[in-house]
Design a protein around this motif. Structure first.
Motif, short mmCIF file in Angstrom:
data_model
loop_
_atom_site.label_atom_id
_atom_site.label_comp_id
_atom_site.label_asym_id
_atom_site.label_seq_id
_atom_site.Cartn_x
_atom_site.Cartn_y
_atom_site.Cartn_z
N LEU A 103 0.53 -0.89 0.17
CA LEU A 103 -0.21 -0.45 -0.29
C LEU A 103 0.69 1.15 -0.22
N LEU A 106 2.62 1.45 -3.16
CA LEU A 106 1.55 2.28 -4.46
C LEU A 106 1.66 3.88 -4.23
N LEU A 107 1.28 4.44 -2.64
CA LEU A 107 0.75 5.27 -3.04
C LEU A 107 1.79 6.99 -2.94
N ASP A 110 1.94 6.84 -6.84
CA ASP A 110 1.05 7.96 -7.28
C ASP A 110 0.26 9.13 -5.96
N ARG A 113 -3.14 9.68 -5.84
CA ARG A 113 -4.32 9.18 -4.83
C ARG A 113 -5.11 9.59 -3.20
N GLN A 183 -7.01 1.76 4.89
CA GLN A 183 -7.63 0.91 4.12
C GLN A 183 -9.36 1.79 4.89
N VAL A 203 -8.10 4.30 1.23
CA VAL A 203 -8.42 4.44 0.42
C VAL A 203 -8.40 3.17 -0.09
N TYR A 205 -7.23 -0.42 -1.35
CA TYR A 205 -6.28 -1.59 -1.86
C TYR A 205 -6.59 -1.87 -3.02
N SER A 207 -8.39 -0.97 -5.66
CA SER A 207 -8.62 0.73 -6.95
C SER A 207 -6.72 0.83 -7.16
N LEU A 208 -6.36 0.68 -6.66
CA LEU A 208 -4.44 1.27 -6.52
C LEU A 208 -4.47 0.39 -7.05
N ARG A 209 -4.10 -1.11 -7.11
CA ARG A 209 -3.80 -2.01 -7.82
C ARG A 209 -3.93 -2.20 -9.33
#
Length: 219
Positions: A103, A106-107, A110, A113, A183, A203, A205, A207-209
């Motif tokens: 997580l 990924l953040l 970007d 987000r 999350q 956020v 998870y 969706s981020l993936r």
């Protein structure tokens, strides 16, 4: 870490007033200056505390802890039972599980987000009390300190509060603000964060993936 066991009473004066009558309690003074008063029970949460930065003044029968906001914590010492100190050294920080680590990754790739306009300065930014997950800047150039958790609880807000207090001492980072990201964030953690001017962001998870939820796929 200094650990004191004493029979004491405690008075807190600030935005609210609180009183702890005489009893035997554990007083912890951490290397960052945080002072916390515990009972023999109640899990991890102290009965009262004063976060760093602050000033501790010790007199024979009273400790006074003050901060720049005008808060005062008075500990009246009636009987000192134990007083000891240990050097802990630099803490390596919490080892995150796979989801939490991913997580954060990924953040970091970007930060928008989390909030529009954020740009990453550094991931795992080092401080003398542990690494900050993400250090970013917003479009106005303000430093943004971000703590990422899988589940957002009170201890995560406390952790971010400590980071903010330490990093506030660095003139190259002032002014700065904090964002607590997870999350899901518990209501109690949101209330504590709001009281400390820390923003909360939840956020997704999957969706981020880049994975659509089954519900979205049906329509």
């Amino acid at each position: 870490m200094r650990v004191v066991i004493a029979r004491c009473s405690v008075n807190y004066e600030g935005r609210l007033s609180a009183h702890l009558p005489s009893a035997v309690r554990l007083i912890m003074v951490k290397a960052d200056g945080c002072v916390a008063i515990h009972a023999d029970g109640g899990a991890y949460k102290p009965l009262n505390w004063m976060n760093a930065p602050n000033r501790l003044i010790e007199e024979p029968h009273e400790w006074r802890v003050t901060n720049t906001k005008g808060d005062t914590l008075r500990i009246t010492m009636e009987e000192l039972l134990s007083d000891s100190s240990w050097e802990f050294g630099v803490d390596p920080g919490l080892q995150k599980d796979g989801v939490e680590a991913h997580l954060q990754e990924l953040l970091a790739a970007d930060p928008t987000r989390i909030e529009d306009g954020l740009t990453l300065v550094r991931r795992e930014h080092s401080t003398d009390i542990g690494p900050v997950d993400l250090l970013c800047r917003d479009p106005a150039g303000v430093a943004v300190v971000i703590e990422v958790k899988r589940r957002g609880e009170i201890d995560g807000v406390e952790q971010l509060t400590r980071y903010l207090a330490r990093m506030e001492r660095d003139p190259t980072l002032r002014p700065l603000r904090g964002i607590f990201v997870a999350q899901s964030i518990k209501p109690q953690a949101k209330v504590l964060a709001q009281s400390r001017d820390i923003a909360c962001v939840e956020v997704d998870y999957d969706s981020l993936r880049g994975i659509e939820s089954p519900q979205q796929a049906l329509f």
